[in-house]
Design a protein around this motif. Structure first.
Motif, PDB file in Angstrom:
ATOM      1  N   ASP A   1      11.363  32.530  13.685  1.00 57.89           N
ATOM      2  CA  ASP A   1      10.289  31.674  14.163  1.00 57.89           C
ATOM      3  C   ASP A   1       8.984  32.444  13.983  1.00 57.89           C
ATOM      4  OD1 ASP A   1       8.595  29.933  15.459  1.00 57.89           O
ATOM      5  OD2 ASP A   1       9.425  30.285  17.456  1.00 57.89           O
ATOM      6  N   GLN A   2       8.098  31.898  13.175  1.00 51.64           N
ATOM      7  CA  GLN A   2       6.860  32.602  12.868  1.00 51.64           C
ATOM      8  C   GLN A   2       6.006  32.829  14.114  1.00 51.64           C
ATOM      9  OE1 GLN A   2       4.406  30.939   9.784  1.00 51.64           O
ATOM     10  NE2 GLN A   2       2.827  32.500  10.045  1.00 51.64           N
ATOM     11  N   ARG A   3       5.924  31.862  15.014  1.00 50.89           N
ATOM     12  CA  ARG A   3       5.139  32.030  16.238  1.00 50.89           C
ATOM     13  C   ARG A   3       5.690  33.173  17.088  1.00 50.89           C
ATOM     14  NH1 ARG A   3       5.184  26.356  18.824  1.00 50.89           N
ATOM     15  NH2 ARG A   3       7.196  26.449  17.808  1.00 50.89           N
ATOM     16  N   PHE A   4       7.031  33.278  17.164  1.00 55.72           N
ATOM     17  CA  PHE A   4       7.629  34.374  17.913  1.00 55.72           C
ATOM     18  C   PHE A   4       7.243  35.713  17.295  1.00 55.72           C
ATOM     19  CE2 PHE A   4      10.944  37.596  18.095  1.00 55.72           C
ATOM     20  CZ  PHE A   4      11.026  37.790  19.465  1.00 55.72           C
ATOM     21  N   MET A   5       7.347  35.821  15.972  1.00 53.28           N
ATOM     22  CA  MET A   5       7.039  37.089  15.310  1.00 53.28           C
ATOM     23  C   MET A   5       5.557  37.447  15.466  1.00 53.28           C
ATOM     24  SD  MET A   5       9.822  38.369  14.343  1.00 53.28           S
ATOM     25  CE  MET A   5       9.131  39.754  13.490  1.00 53.28           C
ATOM     26  N   ASP A   6       4.674  36.460  15.365  1.00 53.68           N
ATOM     27  CA  ASP A   6       3.243  36.723  15.553  1.00 53.68           C
ATOM     28  C   ASP A   6       2.962  37.258  16.957  1.00 53.68           C
ATOM     29  OD1 ASP A   6       2.732  35.868  12.974  1.00 53.68           O
ATOM     30  OD2 ASP A   6       2.068  33.859  13.585  1.00 53.68           O
ATOM     31  N   GLU A   7       3.564  36.648  17.953  1.00 55.89           N
ATOM     32  CA  GLU A   7       3.377  37.098  19.334  1.00 55.89           C
ATOM     33  C   GLU A   7       3.986  38.482  19.552  1.00 55.89           C
ATOM     34  OE1 GLU A   7       2.183  37.007  23.357  1.00 55.89           O
ATOM     35  OE2 GLU A   7       1.512  35.952  21.570  1.00 55.89           O
ATOM     36  N   PHE A   8       5.150  38.724  18.973  1.00 57.13           N
ATOM     37  CA  PHE A   8       5.839  40.015  19.083  1.00 57.13           C
ATOM     38  C   PHE A   8       4.970  41.132  18.483  1.00 57.13           C
ATOM     39  CE2 PHE A   8       8.965  43.126  17.490  1.00 57.13           C
ATOM     40  CZ  PHE A   8       9.599  43.432  18.676  1.00 57.13           C
ATOM     41  N   ILE A   9       4.414  40.876  17.308  1.00 59.34           N
ATOM     42  CA  ILE A   9       3.559  41.869  16.649  1.00 59.34           C
ATOM     43  C   ILE A   9       2.270  42.070  17.451  1.00 59.34           C
ATOM     44  CG2 ILE A   9       2.158  42.271  14.579  1.00 59.34           C
ATOM     45  CD1 ILE A   9       4.506  40.946  13.014  1.00 59.34           C
ATOM     46  N   ARG A  10       1.714  41.005  18.019  1.00 58.33           N
ATOM     47  CA  ARG A  10       0.509  41.139  18.840  1.00 58.33           C
ATOM     48  C   ARG A  10       0.764  42.037  20.046  1.00 58.33           C
ATOM     49  NH1 ARG A  10      -1.774  39.734  23.266  1.00 58.33           N
ATOM     50  NH2 ARG A  10      -0.013  38.537  24.022  1.00 58.33           N
ATOM     51  N   ILE A  11       1.915  41.865  20.691  1.00 61.37           N
ATOM     52  CA  ILE A  11       2.269  42.699  21.848  1.00 61.37           C
ATOM     53  C   ILE A  11       2.394  44.159  21.440  1.00 61.37           C
ATOM     54  CG2 ILE A  11       4.118  43.199  23.508  1.00 61.37           C
ATOM     55  CD1 ILE A  11       4.658  40.146  23.566  1.00 61.37           C
ATOM     56  N   LEU A  12       3.068  44.407  20.321  1.00 62.87           N
ATOM     57  CA  LEU A  12       3.227  45.794  19.858  1.00 62.87           C
ATOM     58  C   LEU A  12       1.893  46.412  19.463  1.00 62.87           C
ATOM     59  CD1 LEU A  12       6.535  45.629  17.792  1.00 62.87           C
ATOM     60  CD2 LEU A  12       6.181  46.609  20.057  1.00 62.87           C
ATOM     61  N   ARG A  13       1.025  45.649  18.800  1.00 57.36           N
ATOM     62  CA  ARG A  13      -0.297  46.175  18.418  1.00 57.36           C
ATOM     63  C   ARG A  13      -1.109  46.556  19.646  1.00 57.36           C
ATOM     64  NH1 ARG A  13      -1.515  41.933  13.732  1.00 57.36           N
ATOM     65  NH2 ARG A  13      -0.657  43.115  11.995  1.00 57.36           N
ATOM     66  N   LEU A  14      -1.076  45.709  20.657  1.00 60.78           N
ATOM     67  CA  LEU A  14      -1.795  45.996  21.892  1.00 60.78           C
ATOM     68  C   LEU A  14      -1.267  47.272  22.551  1.00 60.78           C
ATOM     69  CD1 LEU A  14      -3.834  45.194  24.082  1.00 60.78           C
ATOM     70  CD2 LEU A  14      -2.036  43.792  25.103  1.00 60.78           C
ATOM     71  N   TYR A  15       0.044  47.419  22.593  1.00 59.13           N
ATOM     72  CA  TYR A  15       0.649  48.607  23.194  1.00 59.13           C
ATOM     73  C   TYR A  15       0.282  49.868  22.419  1.00 59.13           C
ATOM     74  CZ  TYR A  15       4.215  51.832  24.903  1.00 59.13           C
ATOM     75  OH  TYR A  15       4.860  52.921  25.427  1.00 59.13           O
TER      76      TYR A  15
ATOM     77  N   ASP B   1      -2.240  53.447  32.305  1.00 58.91           N
ATOM     78  CA  ASP B   1      -2.128  52.006  32.077  1.00 58.91           C
ATOM     79  C   ASP B   1      -1.155  51.671  30.954  1.00 58.91           C
ATOM     80  OD1 ASP B   1      -4.205  52.245  33.820  1.00 58.91           O
ATOM     81  OD2 ASP B   1      -5.717  51.471  32.468  1.00 58.91           O
ATOM     82  N   SER B   2      -0.717  52.663  30.191  1.00 61.32           N
ATOM     83  CA  SER B   2       0.116  52.429  29.012  1.00 61.32           C
ATOM     84  C   SER B   2       1.589  52.342  29.382  1.00 61.32           C
ATOM     85  CB  SER B   2      -0.076  53.544  27.992  1.00 61.32           C
ATOM     86  OG  SER B   2      -1.413  53.652  27.647  1.00 61.32           O
ATOM     87  N   ILE B   3       1.945  51.259  29.988  1.00 63.49           N
ATOM     88  CA  ILE B   3       3.337  51.034  30.350  1.00 63.49           C
ATOM     89  C   ILE B   3       3.973  50.233  29.227  1.00 63.49           C
ATOM     90  CG2 ILE B   3       4.869  49.925  32.025  1.00 63.49           C
ATOM     91  CD1 ILE B   3       2.622  50.390  34.095  1.00 63.49           C
ATOM     92  N   ALA B   4       5.178  50.614  28.843  1.00 62.36           N
ATOM     93  CA  ALA B   4       5.854  49.911  27.753  1.00 62.36           C
ATOM     94  C   ALA B   4       5.958  48.424  28.084  1.00 62.36           C
ATOM     95  CB  ALA B   4       7.240  50.502  27.531  1.00 62.36           C
ATOM     96  N   PRO B   5       5.592  47.568  27.128  1.00 65.49           N
ATOM     97  CA  PRO B   5       5.615  46.137  27.408  1.00 65.49           C
ATOM     98  C   PRO B   5       7.040  45.598  27.474  1.00 65.49           C
ATOM     99  CG  PRO B   5       5.111  46.509  25.112  1.00 65.49           C
ATOM    100  CD  PRO B   5       5.152  47.861  25.770  1.00 65.49           C
ATOM    101  N   ARG B   6       7.201  44.533  28.210  1.00 61.06           N
ATOM    102  CA  ARG B   6       8.490  43.841  28.248  1.00 61.06           C
ATOM    103  C   ARG B   6       8.519  42.944  27.030  1.00 61.06           C
ATOM    104  NH1 ARG B   6      11.033  39.210  31.082  1.00 61.06           N
ATOM    105  NH2 ARG B   6      13.213  39.807  31.196  1.00 61.06           N
ATOM    106  N   LEU B   7       9.408  43.244  26.094  1.00 58.85           N
ATOM    107  CA  LEU B   7       9.459  42.492  24.851  1.00 58.85           C
ATOM    108  C   LEU B   7      10.282  41.225  25.036  1.00 58.85           C
ATOM    109  CD1 LEU B   7      10.000  45.473  22.410  1.00 58.85           C
ATOM    110  CD2 LEU B   7       7.867  44.309  22.979  1.00 58.85           C
ATOM    111  N   PRO B   8       9.837  40.127  24.439  1.00 57.38           N
ATOM    112  CA  PRO B   8      10.554  38.865  24.595  1.00 57.38           C
ATOM    113  C   PRO B   8      11.884  38.880  23.851  1.00 57.38           C
ATOM    114  CG  PRO B   8       8.737  38.616  23.051  1.00 57.38           C
ATOM    115  CD  PRO B   8       8.636  39.991  23.623  1.00 57.38           C
TER     116      PRO B   8
END
Length: 92
Positions: A19-33, A5-12
């Motif tokens: 943009d703080q919202r972008f960075m928060d979402e980016f870090i959330r995606i990386l943490r999940l991965y 199930d550990s497929i590399a995520p498609r990063l935005p």
């Protein structure tokens, strides 16, 4: 350990300006991965340390547990089932 199930995520794509919202979402995606990569999965096996040395030949003989010790084995452990045609099985 990576699971299927550990497929590399498609990063935005990043915005032009910070943009703080972008960075928060980016870090959330990386943490999940990374959490998926760190997950060992549902099955964990053990290392067999049940070996003896043949005194005549000096060969190492590895003993594998049988179905008789099934109650003490953990999920994922391998055992030798002598009642089912002498096959290796994994405790589920």
């Amino acid at each position: 350990m990576a699971t299927p199930d550990s497929i590399a995520p498609r990063l935005p794509s990043s915005p032009v300006e910070y943009d703080q919202r972008f960075m928060d979402e980016f870090i959330r995606i990386l943490r999940l991965y990374f959490a998926q990569l760190d997950n060992t999965g549902p099955i964990q096996g053990t290392t067999l340390n049940l070996s003896t040395i043949n005194q005549t030949t000096g060969a190492t003989i590895v003993s594998i547990p049988t179905q008789a010790s099934l109650a003490t084995l953990r999920v994922g452990d391998v055992y030798y089932d002598t009642t089912a045609g002498n096959v290796l099985k994994i405790k589920t």
